[in-house]
Write a protein that holds these residues in place. Structure first.
Motif, PDB file in Angstrom:
ATOM      1  N   SER A   1       0.829  -1.206   0.000  1.00  0.00           N
ATOM      2  CA  SER A   1       0.000   0.000   0.000  1.00  0.00           C
ATOM      3  C   SER A   1       0.863   1.255   0.000  1.00  0.00           C
ATOM      4  CB  SER A   1      -0.933   0.025   1.214  1.00  0.00           C
ATOM      5  OG  SER A   1      -0.220   0.220   2.414  1.00  0.00           O
ATOM      6  N   GLN A   2       0.306   2.305  -0.582  1.00  0.00           N
ATOM      7  CA  GLN A   2       0.900   3.632  -0.533  1.00  0.00           C
ATOM      8  C   GLN A   2      -0.200   4.634  -0.226  1.00  0.00           C
ATOM      9  OE1 GLN A   2       3.800   5.085  -3.318  1.00  0.00           O
ATOM     10  NE2 GLN A   2       4.239   3.028  -4.102  1.00  0.00           N
ATOM     11  N   THR A   3       0.181   5.709   0.447  1.00  0.00           N
ATOM     12  CA  THR A   3      -0.791   6.720   0.848  1.00  0.00           C
ATOM     13  C   THR A   3      -0.402   8.085   0.301  1.00  0.00           C
ATOM     14  OG1 THR A   3      -1.247   5.524   2.901  1.00  0.00           O
ATOM     15  CG2 THR A   3      -1.906   7.840   2.819  1.00  0.00           C
TER      16      THR A   3
ATOM     17  N   SER B   1     -10.561   6.290   0.015  1.00  0.00           N
ATOM     18  CA  SER B   1     -10.429   7.686   0.427  1.00  0.00           C
ATOM     19  C   SER B   1     -10.869   7.809   1.877  1.00  0.00           C
ATOM     20  CB  SER B   1     -11.300   8.581  -0.467  1.00  0.00           C
ATOM     21  OG  SER B   1     -11.252   9.926  -0.018  1.00  0.00           O
ATOM     22  N   TYR B   2      -9.992   8.354   2.726  1.00  0.00           N
ATOM     23  CA  TYR B   2     -10.246   8.441   4.160  1.00  0.00           C
ATOM     24  C   TYR B   2     -10.144   9.903   4.599  1.00  0.00           C
ATOM     25  CZ  TYR B   2      -9.480   3.531   3.388  1.00  0.00           C
ATOM     26  OH  TYR B   2      -9.562   2.256   2.886  1.00  0.00           O
ATOM     27  N   PRO B   3     -11.297  10.569   4.745  1.00  0.00           N
ATOM     28  CA  PRO B   3     -11.302  12.023   4.993  1.00  0.00           C
ATOM     29  C   PRO B   3     -10.863  12.386   6.400  1.00  0.00           C
ATOM     30  CG  PRO B   3     -13.532  11.158   5.068  1.00  0.00           C
ATOM     31  CD  PRO B   3     -12.653  10.016   4.635  1.00  0.00           C
TER      32      PRO B   3
ATOM     33  N   VAL C   1      -9.682  22.666   8.120  1.00  0.00           N
ATOM     34  CA  VAL C   1      -9.325  22.350   6.735  1.00  0.00           C
ATOM     35  C   VAL C   1      -9.665  20.887   6.457  1.00  0.00           C
ATOM     36  CG1 VAL C   1      -7.447  22.170   5.063  1.00  0.00           C
ATOM     37  CG2 VAL C   1      -7.488  24.055   6.715  1.00  0.00           C
ATOM     38  N   PHE C   2     -10.392  20.666   5.362  1.00  0.00           N
ATOM     39  CA  PHE C   2     -10.773  19.309   4.988  1.00  0.00           C
ATOM     40  C   PHE C   2      -9.732  18.710   4.045  1.00  0.00           C
ATOM     41  CE2 PHE C   2     -14.777  21.173   6.272  1.00  0.00           C
ATOM     42  CZ  PHE C   2     -15.399  20.140   6.955  1.00  0.00           C
ATOM     43  N   GLY C   3      -9.523  17.420   4.202  1.00  0.00           N
ATOM     44  CA  GLY C   3      -8.613  16.713   3.317  1.00  0.00           C
ATOM     45  C   GLY C   3      -8.918  15.233   3.343  1.00  0.00           C
ATOM     46  N   ALA C   4      -8.090  14.473   2.651  1.00  0.00           N
ATOM     47  CA  ALA C   4      -8.288  13.022   2.614  1.00  0.00           C
ATOM     48  C   ALA C   4      -6.954  12.322   2.390  1.00  0.00           C
ATOM     49  CB  ALA C   4      -9.268  12.649   1.506  1.00  0.00           C
ATOM     50  N   ASN C   5      -6.810  11.187   3.018  1.00  0.00           N
ATOM     51  CA  ASN C   5      -5.694  10.297   2.724  1.00  0.00           C
ATOM     52  C   ASN C   5      -6.166   9.279   1.699  1.00  0.00           C
ATOM     53  OD1 ASN C   5      -3.574  11.242   4.498  1.00  0.00           O
ATOM     54  ND2 ASN C   5      -4.847  10.520   6.195  1.00  0.00           N
ATOM     55  N   ILE C   6      -5.542   9.273   0.543  1.00  0.00           N
ATOM     56  CA  ILE C   6      -5.887   8.318  -0.499  1.00  0.00           C
ATOM     57  C   ILE C   6      -4.941   7.141  -0.381  1.00  0.00           C
ATOM     58  CG2 ILE C   6      -6.289   7.987  -2.954  1.00  0.00           C
ATOM     59  CD1 ILE C   6      -7.998  10.178  -1.543  1.00  0.00           C
TER      60      ILE C   6
END
Length: 240
Positions: free
Chosen positions: A174-176, A204-206, A212-217
């Motif tokens: 896996s890679q993030t 996608s993990y918000p 500030v909104f973001g996500a780890n893909i």
């Protein structure tokens, strides 16, 4: 060739009541990932015999391996061994090899091997013992079900005893990629990426940090070059 599959069955009222936090599923998932065995399902059931038996039967038929935790101790509510024996139509009684392990352990510790402790030597017919280097009382494997203790240190030791004997597949890589944008802004490119790389799992993990909104893909798969290619393309498309 697809990796072998597994399920986890967590047994105990203390988990469902919130009194005890389940740490064993998290540990097992990580170890199975390294072994190339895909954990596909997790169930938590109470100390209820029909529920345990039904779950064992269903999971055993659906997956290559089933791992259970909880309910093999010396007290009246430790009913897992009996339930699993009934699920497979096997007789269960105190077995000589398990009893010998407990006799040696309690002799060395200066404690009595009383009737309650002897319950931990009850093993279904046809099962093989799982080594327990922490507290001696063994788990057991019957058919494709590996029955282990609920105490995390003991569970982990039993997992270490079982896994070397199981045939795994390709370890999951896996890679993030951290993206400081809301999911609504990146959903389109992610959908296209997922369609173009059907052999990969793209999640996608918000998160929200300081407003500030973001996500780890997270991109997962057994083919390292494909994982690299997907992450590289996504970073380029999102101009990261």
């Amino acid at each position: 060739m697809a990796n072998p599959t597994a399920a986890m069955l967590v047994i105990g009222d203390e988990i469902l009541s919130g009194r005890t936090r389940d740490a064993n599923t998290h540990y097992l998932a990580g170890e199975l990932t390294k072994q190339g065995i895909d954990l596909k399902e997790v169930r938590i059931v109470s100390d209820d015999a029909p529920a345990i038996e039904a779950a064992v039967k269903a999971l055993s038929h659906a997956h290559d391996h089933v791992f259970t935790s909880g309910g093999i101790g010396p007290t009246h509510d430790d009913i897992t061994a009996d339930c699993i024996a009934r699920a497979f139509g096997a007789a269960i009684d105190v077995r000589a090899d398990a009893r010998a392990l407990l006799e040696a352990h309690y002799k060395n510790s200066g404690l009595e091997l009383n009737a309650a402790r002897l319950r931990m030597a009850r093993i279904p017919d046809g099962a093989t013992l799982i080594d327990n280097p922490v507290s001696t009382a063994p788990g057991f494997t019957i058919e494709n079900v590996h029955v282990m203790a609920g105490v995390p240190s003991v569970f982990q030791a039993m997992v270490a005893s079982v896994l070397p004997g199981l045939t795994g597949g390709s370890p999951l890589l896996s890679q993030t990629l951290r993206v400081n944008r809301g999911e609504g802004d990146i959903a389109g490119p992610l959908a296209v990426l997922a369609a173009d790389f059907p052999d990969l799992a793209i999640g996608s993990y918000p998160f929200q940090v300081n407003g500030v909104f973001g996500a780890n893909i997270v991109v997962r798969g057994t083919d390292g070059p494909q994982v690299d290619a997907a992450i590289t393309r996504l970073a380029k498309e999102l101009q990261l």
